[in-house]
Scaffold this motif. Structure first.
Motif, mmCIF file in Angstrom:
data_model
loop_
_atom_site.group_PDB
_atom_site.id
_atom_site.type_symbol
_atom_site.label_atom_id
_atom_site.label_comp_id
_atom_site.label_asym_id
_atom_site.label_seq_id
_atom_site.Cartn_x
_atom_site.Cartn_y
_atom_site.Cartn_z
ATOM 1 N N LEU A 69 0.835 -1.196 0.000
ATOM 2 C CA LEU A 69 0.000 0.000 0.000
ATOM 3 C C LEU A 69 0.873 1.251 0.000
ATOM 4 C CD1 LEU A 69 -2.715 -1.171 2.546
ATOM 5 C CD2 LEU A 69 -3.047 -0.758 0.112
ATOM 6 N N LEU A 70 1.990 1.184 0.735
ATOM 7 C CA LEU A 70 2.908 2.325 0.779
ATOM 8 C C LEU A 70 3.499 2.574 -0.607
ATOM 9 C CD1 LEU A 70 4.612 4.479 2.214
ATOM 10 C CD2 LEU A 70 6.229 2.691 2.828
ATOM 11 N N ILE A 71 3.874 1.492 -1.287
ATOM 12 C CA ILE A 71 4.440 1.630 -2.632
ATOM 13 C C ILE A 71 3.421 2.285 -3.569
ATOM 14 C CG2 ILE A 71 5.258 0.338 -4.642
ATOM 15 C CD1 ILE A 71 6.416 -1.700 -2.572
ATOM 16 N N ALA A 72 2.168 1.839 -3.462
ATOM 17 C CA ALA A 72 1.113 2.449 -4.281
ATOM 18 C C ALA A 72 0.973 3.927 -3.935
ATOM 19 C CB ALA A 72 -0.203 1.720 -4.066
ATOM 20 N N ALA A 73 1.093 4.245 -2.642
ATOM 21 C CA ALA A 73 0.961 5.641 -2.216
ATOM 22 C C ALA A 73 2.063 6.499 -2.818
ATOM 23 C CB ALA A 73 0.987 5.735 -0.690
ATOM 24 N N VAL A 74 3.284 5.950 -2.864
ATOM 25 C CA VAL A 74 4.400 6.706 -3.458
ATOM 26 C C VAL A 74 4.133 6.923 -4.944
ATOM 27 C CG1 VAL A 74 6.854 6.629 -4.000
ATOM 28 C CG2 VAL A 74 6.059 5.931 -1.740
ATOM 29 N N ALA A 75 3.615 5.881 -5.610
ATOM 30 C CA ALA A 75 3.300 6.016 -7.034
ATOM 31 C C ALA A 75 2.249 7.106 -7.250
ATOM 32 C CB ALA A 75 2.806 4.680 -7.584
ATOM 33 N N VAL A 76 1.222 7.111 -6.393
ATOM 34 C CA VAL A 76 0.180 8.132 -6.508
ATOM 35 C C VAL A 76 0.776 9.518 -6.304
ATOM 36 C CG1 VAL A 76 -1.881 9.070 -5.401
ATOM 37 C CG2 VAL A 76 -1.719 6.621 -5.866
ATOM 38 N N HIS A 77 1.717 9.610 -5.358
ATOM 39 C CA HIS A 77 2.377 10.890 -5.116
ATOM 40 C C HIS A 77 3.049 11.406 -6.391
ATOM 41 C CE1 HIS A 77 5.412 13.739 -3.860
ATOM 42 N NE2 HIS A 77 6.350 12.886 -4.200
ATOM 43 N N PHE A 78 3.845 10.552 -7.037
ATOM 44 C CA PHE A 78 4.541 10.992 -8.252
ATOM 45 C C PHE A 78 3.547 11.345 -9.357
ATOM 46 C CE2 PHE A 78 8.300 8.743 -6.445
ATOM 47 C CZ PHE A 78 9.093 9.876 -6.373
ATOM 48 N N ALA A 79 2.509 10.539 -9.488
ATOM 49 C CA ALA A 79 1.510 10.803 -10.530
ATOM 50 C C ALA A 79 0.854 12.165 -10.299
ATOM 51 C CB ALA A 79 0.463 9.699 -10.538
ATOM 52 N N LEU A 80 0.481 12.451 -9.050
ATOM 53 C CA LEU A 80 -0.216 13.704 -8.772
ATOM 54 C C LEU A 80 0.704 14.907 -8.957
ATOM 55 C CD1 LEU A 80 -2.489 12.824 -5.704
ATOM 56 C CD2 LEU A 80 -3.183 13.283 -8.057
ATOM 57 N N VAL A 81 1.987 14.770 -8.551
ATOM 58 C CA VAL A 81 2.915 15.886 -8.739
ATOM 59 C C VAL A 81 3.101 16.148 -10.230
ATOM 60 C CG1 VAL A 81 5.298 16.656 -8.439
ATOM 61 C CG2 VAL A 81 4.108 15.555 -6.556
ATOM 62 N N GLY A 82 3.254 15.077 -11.022
ATOM 63 C CA GLY A 82 3.402 15.227 -12.470
ATOM 64 C C GLY A 82 2.190 15.917 -13.084
ATOM 65 N N LEU A 83 1.007 15.476 -12.661
ATOM 66 C CA LEU A 83 -0.217 16.068 -13.196
ATOM 67 C C LEU A 83 -0.326 17.537 -12.792
ATOM 68 C CD1 LEU A 83 -2.672 13.101 -12.636
ATOM 69 C CD2 LEU A 83 -2.029 14.114 -14.829
ATOM 70 N N ALA A 84 0.104 17.843 -11.566
ATOM 71 C CA ALA A 84 0.042 19.234 -11.117
ATOM 72 C C ALA A 84 0.933 20.111 -11.983
ATOM 73 C CB ALA A 84 0.452 19.332 -9.646
ATOM 74 N N LEU A 85 2.109 19.585 -12.357
ATOM 75 C CA LEU A 85 3.010 20.338 -13.239
ATOM 76 C C LEU A 85 2.321 20.577 -14.581
ATOM 77 C CD1 LEU A 85 5.756 21.572 -13.887
ATOM 78 C CD2 LEU A 85 6.559 19.310 -14.538
ATOM 79 N N LEU A 86 1.668 19.535 -15.076
ATOM 80 C CA LEU A 86 0.967 19.626 -16.360
ATOM 81 C C LEU A 86 -0.169 20.654 -16.290
ATOM 82 C CD1 LEU A 86 0.661 18.189 -19.178
ATOM 83 C CD2 LEU A 86 -1.064 16.763 -18.069
ATOM 84 N N PHE A 87 -0.939 20.606 -15.206
ATOM 85 C CA PHE A 87 -2.119 21.461 -15.101
ATOM 86 C C PHE A 87 -1.782 22.912 -14.779
ATOM 87 C CE2 PHE A 87 -4.606 17.552 -13.451
ATOM 88 C CZ PHE A 87 -4.814 17.125 -14.752
ATOM 89 N N PHE A 88 -0.848 23.085 -13.844
ATOM 90 C CA PHE A 88 -0.674 24.432 -13.287
ATOM 91 C C PHE A 88 0.641 25.074 -13.700
ATOM 92 C CE2 PHE A 88 -3.038 21.809 -10.142
ATOM 93 C CZ PHE A 88 -4.288 22.380 -10.322
ATOM 94 N N GLY A 89 1.528 24.316 -14.372
ATOM 95 C CA GLY A 89 2.809 24.867 -14.793
ATOM 96 C C GLY A 89 3.799 24.934 -13.655
ATOM 97 N N ALA A 90 5.027 25.356 -13.978
ATOM 98 C CA ALA A 90 6.097 25.349 -12.991
ATOM 99 C C ALA A 90 6.092 26.600 -12.129
ATOM 100 C CB ALA A 90 7.442 25.200 -13.692
ATOM 101 N N GLU A 91 5.250 27.541 -12.505
ATOM 102 C CA GLU A 91 5.219 28.817 -11.798
ATOM 103 C C GLU A 91 4.486 28.680 -10.454
ATOM 104 O OE1 GLU A 91 3.568 33.081 -13.107
ATOM 105 O OE2 GLU A 91 3.773 31.579 -14.694
ATOM 106 N N GLY A 92 4.923 29.468 -9.473
ATOM 107 C CA GLY A 92 4.231 29.425 -8.191
ATOM 108 C C GLY A 92 3.099 30.435 -8.149
ATOM 109 N N PHE A 93 2.137 30.170 -7.259
ATOM 110 C CA PHE A 93 1.009 31.090 -7.117
ATOM 111 C C PHE A 93 0.794 31.461 -5.664
ATOM 112 C CE2 PHE A 93 0.055 28.862 -11.018
ATOM 113 C CZ PHE A 93 -0.369 29.880 -11.852
#
Ligand SMILES: Nc1ncnc2c1ncn2[C@@H]1O[C@H](COP(=O)(O)OP(=O)(O)OP(=O)(O)O)[C@@H](O)[C@H]1O
Ligand SMILES: [Mg+2]
Lengths: 345, 249
Positions: A153-177
């Protein structure tokens, strides 16, 4: 360091500590109910702040598409599961149940995004979107493997973490808000001026902790979640299904993360990957409570907040190092007192 | 004859390679008490757990005329089955009142309005639970714990109540009280499947009985007749219960 700076740092410590308390609560809740060490808790924080920032610009946040995509995947998984169980006549109802709430929420957000509504409505939209994300993440990533080991479950959680961070970069860009403050007020308090936003953070987190205490202490569903955390078998015997409890826990965790993001959005600049460190500090606080005790985790959260704030004064480049190093003696002490977890079953 | 409530046919349960229940068939009619007796390790607990869906099993399990073999434990609870397991599975860190309230979780989800009344009824049945309602379940005495387990089960208003050794580890006087309460439950319309070490008492309060040995139904019959059967008397009712510590292998 003079007393003004001391107090200023104390104010910072409290603001951050309040947020870490909320995140620690979410971490403990998810671990208790589902045995998942939920690393991506911080991603809900980033998604909360960045979704609100995108709405502020009158654009449709990527969160909308993520919710739609996850809902479709979840519906397909549900249909496949029922097909394999040989109850295909239940498929239409189950698919509709899985799709309806996420599609309604994302539809509303899609329509409202360009309308430039006022801040309150945008906050509400953000909360709805990110809270919907929680159960979907659970359904897609964790429910199929709910009975495996804590490590899997922890391994899956780490995978979800990377997926969500990647998607956040895609959606919101590298710029901070930075989102606008709920309150621009500066309240003089002796030698100190307290910002209105800090007050918001205190009041909202105390109010929210109070609400959670009421939920867990007084309502049937809150008690059911605690029951699952205490005794999974006993909970099943009174009819509480683990997947219902997991869904509820993830919805709450996403809600908590999102609110935290919205509260600190005006204080800190949030980038697509800022969630990780924030979540990790919430996690460290939860560890102080042995991933089980809410009051000890709250104490831990304040400790983390204080350490972070004061080390940022002397050793600003190393403040995170100091915070996480401080966890080590706490862990040692805890392990010596042998407050540890036996894996069930 | 009354209506069939539970029909278990040719049930097999295995732990890995070990066959714990082999082709067991038992029936429970509405409004009756059925007891299952047998030596330690015969598979009584296994049988109840399989019926409740806690353990996977092969064979037929029909409840109220519908095949429930594929349902999860929670779904079986929603259908009106309730198990008080050998290990009780109380929520030790929660109060007595919370434990009872959670017993009605499925009814709460359905929007049942009678939960408060059921709570009063349970408190009436077990006044000791009322006195201890704010105490944590983990701090109760053994007997109080049994009452709480039984009370929590009653809160779900089951059609079929399955009890795994409700008198385990209790003083004779309390055993009598608990069994008396159980036989009174029949008048409220609950059917009961009872497992009991105390075979004499079990046969006394039940209508029908099964003897389970090595995962097999070795004997069955009306409880009155079983109680007079020489073989049952010798193995289970005789002084000291000679058959009681005979193990599986
Ligand atoms: N988890 C398990 N894994 C392997 N074997 C098991 C397991 N649980 C029970 N068994 C075996 O299955 C058999 C039946 O056990 P069960 O607990 O059903 O007996 P019982 O009739 O309830 O006994 P008692 O009167 O002592 O409660 C025993 O031989 C036991 O050793
Ligand atoms: Mg047993």
């Amino acid at each position: 360091m003079d007393s003004t700076i001391f107090l200023l740092l104390a104010q910072d410590a409290l603001t951050n500590g309040a947020i870490y308390i909320l995140l620690a609560l979410a971490t403990i809740l998810i671990f208790g109910v589902t045995r998942i060490i939920f690393i991506p808790q911080g991603e809900f924080v980033a998604f909360g702040a960045l979704t609100l920032a995108t709405l502020q610009m009158g654009e449709v946040p990527g969160t909308v598409w993520l919710v739609v995509a996850l809902a479709v995947v979840a519906a397909i998984m549900e249909a496949y599961r029922l097909l394999r169980m040989g109850v295909s006549r239940e498929i239409p109802a189950a698919v509709a149940r899985t799709l309806a709430p996420p599609l309604v929420v994302s539809g509303i957000a899609y329509v409202c995004a360009p309308l430039n509504l006022n801040l309150g409505w945008q906050v509400l939209l953000t909360v709805m979107l990110v809270t919907t994300l929680g159960p979907l993440v659970y359904r897609v990533a964790f429910r199929p493997i709910a009975d495996t080991s804590v490590l899997n479950l922890l391994i899956a959680a780490v995978a979800v973490h990377f997926a969500l961070v990647g998607l956040a970069l895609l959606f919101f860009g590298a710029e901070g808000f930075r989102t606008p403050a709920f309150s621009e007020a500066q309240i003089p308090l002796g030698v100190l001026t307290v910002s209105g936003q800090s007050i918001w953070v205190y009041v909202m987190s105390i109010a929210f902790i109070g609400l959670l205490a009421y939920f867990f202490g007084r309502t049937m569903y809150g008690k059911a979640l605690r029951a699952v955390a205490f005794n999974r078998n006993g909970a099943r015997l009174v009819g509480i299904s683990p997947s219902l409890a997991g869904t509820l826990a993830f919805a709450l965790a996403a809600l908590i993360g999102c609110l935290s993001g919205i509260l600190i959005g005006p204080i800190t600049t949030i980038y697509y990957d800022s969630g990780f460190l924030i979540g990790l500090k919430g996690f460290a606080s939860a560890i102080v409570g042995g991933l089980a005790s809410y009051p000890m985790a709250a104490g831990g959260a304040l400790l983390v907040g204080i350490t972070e704030s004061y080390s940022s004064f002397w050793l600003s480049a190393y403040k995170d190092v100091v915070v996480f190093t401080l966890i080590i003696p706490v862990l040692l002490w805890l392990s010596l007192r042998s407050v540890h977890f036996e894996e069930e079953e | 004859m009354s209506e069939r409530l539970l029909a278990v046919s040719d049930l097999n349960v295995r732990y890995g390679k070990v066959e714990a229940i082999y082709k067991a068939s038992i029936n429970v009619d509405r409004g009756t008490i059925v007891s299952v007796i047998g030596p330690n390790g015969a598979g009584k607990t296994t049988l109840l757990n399989a019926i409740m869906g806690v353990l996977p099993s092969q064979g037929g399990i029909e409840f109220c005329g519908a095949n429930i073999g594929r349902l999860t434990t929670e779904q079986r609870v929603a259908k009106g089955m309730c198990l008080v397991p050998e290990s009780r599975e109380l929520f030790a860190q929660m109060s007595v009142a919370d434990n009872l309230e959670l017993g009605a979780f499925t009814r709460y989800r359905r929007g049942d309005k009678g939960i408060k009344q059921s709570l009063d009824e349970v408190y009436e049945l077990f006044p000791r639970l009322l006195e201890r309602r704010t105490q944590l379940a983990g701090s109760l005495s053994g007997g109080e714990r049994q009452m709480l387990a039984l009370g929590r089960a009653l809160m779900s208003k089951p059609t079929l109540l399955m009890l795994d050794e409700p008198s385990l580890g209790l003083a004779p006087l309390i055993v009598k009280e608990i069994l008396h309460n159980i036989s009174n439950l029949r008048s409220t319309g609950v059917s009961i499947l009872l497992i009991e070490q105390n075979a004499r008492a079990a046969l006394q309060i039940s209508d029908y009985g099964y003897v389970l040995e090595n995962g097999d139904i070795a004997m069955e019959g009306l409880s009155k007749e079983l109680a007079n059967d020489p073989k049952v008397i010798e193995s289970y009712l005789g002084m000291g219960g000679a058959g009681q510590d005979r193990d599986k292998k």
